[in-house]
Design an enzyme around this catalytic site. Structure first.
Site, PDB file in Angstrom:
ATOM      1  N   CYS A  71       0.814  -1.224   0.000  1.00  0.00           N
ATOM      2  CA  CYS A  71       0.000   0.000   0.000  1.00  0.00           C
ATOM      3  C   CYS A  71       0.846   1.272   0.000  1.00  0.00           C
ATOM      4  O   CYS A  71       0.603   2.187  -0.787  1.00  0.00           O
ATOM      5  CB  CYS A  71      -0.978  -0.010   1.162  1.00  0.00           C
ATOM      6  SG  CYS A  71      -0.209  -0.188   2.783  1.00  0.00           S
ATOM      7  N   HIS A 123      -1.895   0.493   6.987  1.00  0.00           N
ATOM      8  CA  HIS A 123      -2.440   0.483   5.636  1.00  0.00           C
ATOM      9  C   HIS A 123      -2.725   1.915   5.192  1.00  0.00           C
ATOM     10  O   HIS A 123      -3.139   2.752   5.998  1.00  0.00           O
ATOM     11  CB  HIS A 123      -3.724  -0.349   5.584  1.00  0.00           C
ATOM     12  CG  HIS A 123      -4.158  -0.667   4.199  1.00  0.00           C
ATOM     13  ND1 HIS A 123      -3.440  -1.471   3.355  1.00  0.00           N
ATOM     14  CD2 HIS A 123      -5.239  -0.265   3.494  1.00  0.00           C
ATOM     15  CE1 HIS A 123      -4.068  -1.572   2.192  1.00  0.00           C
ATOM     16  NE2 HIS A 123      -5.162  -0.831   2.253  1.00  0.00           N
ATOM     17  N   HIS A 140      -5.810   1.674  -3.297  1.00  0.00           N
ATOM     18  CA  HIS A 140      -4.862   1.084  -2.352  1.00  0.00           C
ATOM     19  C   HIS A 140      -4.432  -0.268  -2.875  1.00  0.00           C
ATOM     20  O   HIS A 140      -4.970  -0.767  -3.866  1.00  0.00           O
ATOM     21  CB  HIS A 140      -5.503   0.959  -0.964  1.00  0.00           C
ATOM     22  CG  HIS A 140      -6.652  -0.001  -0.909  1.00  0.00           C
ATOM     23  ND1 HIS A 140      -6.604  -1.177  -0.205  1.00  0.00           N
ATOM     24  CD2 HIS A 140      -7.883   0.030  -1.496  1.00  0.00           C
ATOM     25  CE1 HIS A 140      -7.754  -1.817  -0.326  1.00  0.00           C
ATOM     26  NE2 HIS A 140      -8.553  -1.115  -1.117  1.00  0.00           N
TER      27      HIS A 140
END
Length: 170
Positions: A71, A123, A140
């Site tokens: 990510c 993340h 992402h």
């Protein structure tokens, strides 16, 4: 006002730490609204188009190319493809801008999560489109499905949401 803006500009050049930058902004009494998003609409559009071109690339821890990317590697690659320098790791990326609320979200803002009951940010993604108040999509790299877009307003993503920032330009 011009002196204040010039002074802030010089401080940006001199200040290397985001935490120092935030303290400087508070010290000077400057609100978030007084600091423009330095990316033009054209630059933001180009960044998003660059990111969308990576849809379908598989997830790979530490990856930053078409063979696979994680990510934060996706964010790093999107920006480096457009000749912008940003931090490589999610924890550093999360400090590389001004915090904003979900309600202030704009395309190009960065979003951060603590997934799988983590207590720390693990993340990241970039807001890629806003269709309505409850349809805010971000790009992402998912561990299971690779680079993709998802709606923030799902139970999973809202439950993992930590923060959103408007990134600095450098």
């Amino acid at each position: 006002m011009c002196k204040r803006i010039l002074g802030v500009g010089l401080l940006v050049i001199l200040v290397s730490s985001c935490s120092v930058w935030k303290k400087t902004i508070r010290f000077l009494g400057i609100s978030k609204a007084q600091i423009e998003n330095n990316y033009t609409l054209s630059e933001v559009d180009q960044l998003i188009q660059t990111g969308l071109a990576y849809k379908g690339v598989p997830y790979r821890t530490g990856g930053i190319d078409r063979k696979g990317m994680d990510c934060s590697g996706l964010l790093f690659r999107i920006y480096s493809d457009q000749n912008f320098q940003i931090p490589r790791l999610s924890k550093d990326q999360a400090q590389f801008g001004l915090p904003i609320s979900i309600q202030e979200a704009q395309v190009g803002d960065w979003i951060f999560f603590a997934t799988n009951q983590s207590k720390v940010i693990n993340h990241s993604g970039i807001i890629s489109q806003i269709k309505s108040a409850n349809e805010v999509y971000f790009l992402h790299s998912s561990t299971s499905k690779g680079v993709r877009e998802d709606n923030l307003y799902t139970k999973y993503w809202l439950g993992s949401y930590v923060k959103m920032i408007r990134p600095f330009k450098n």
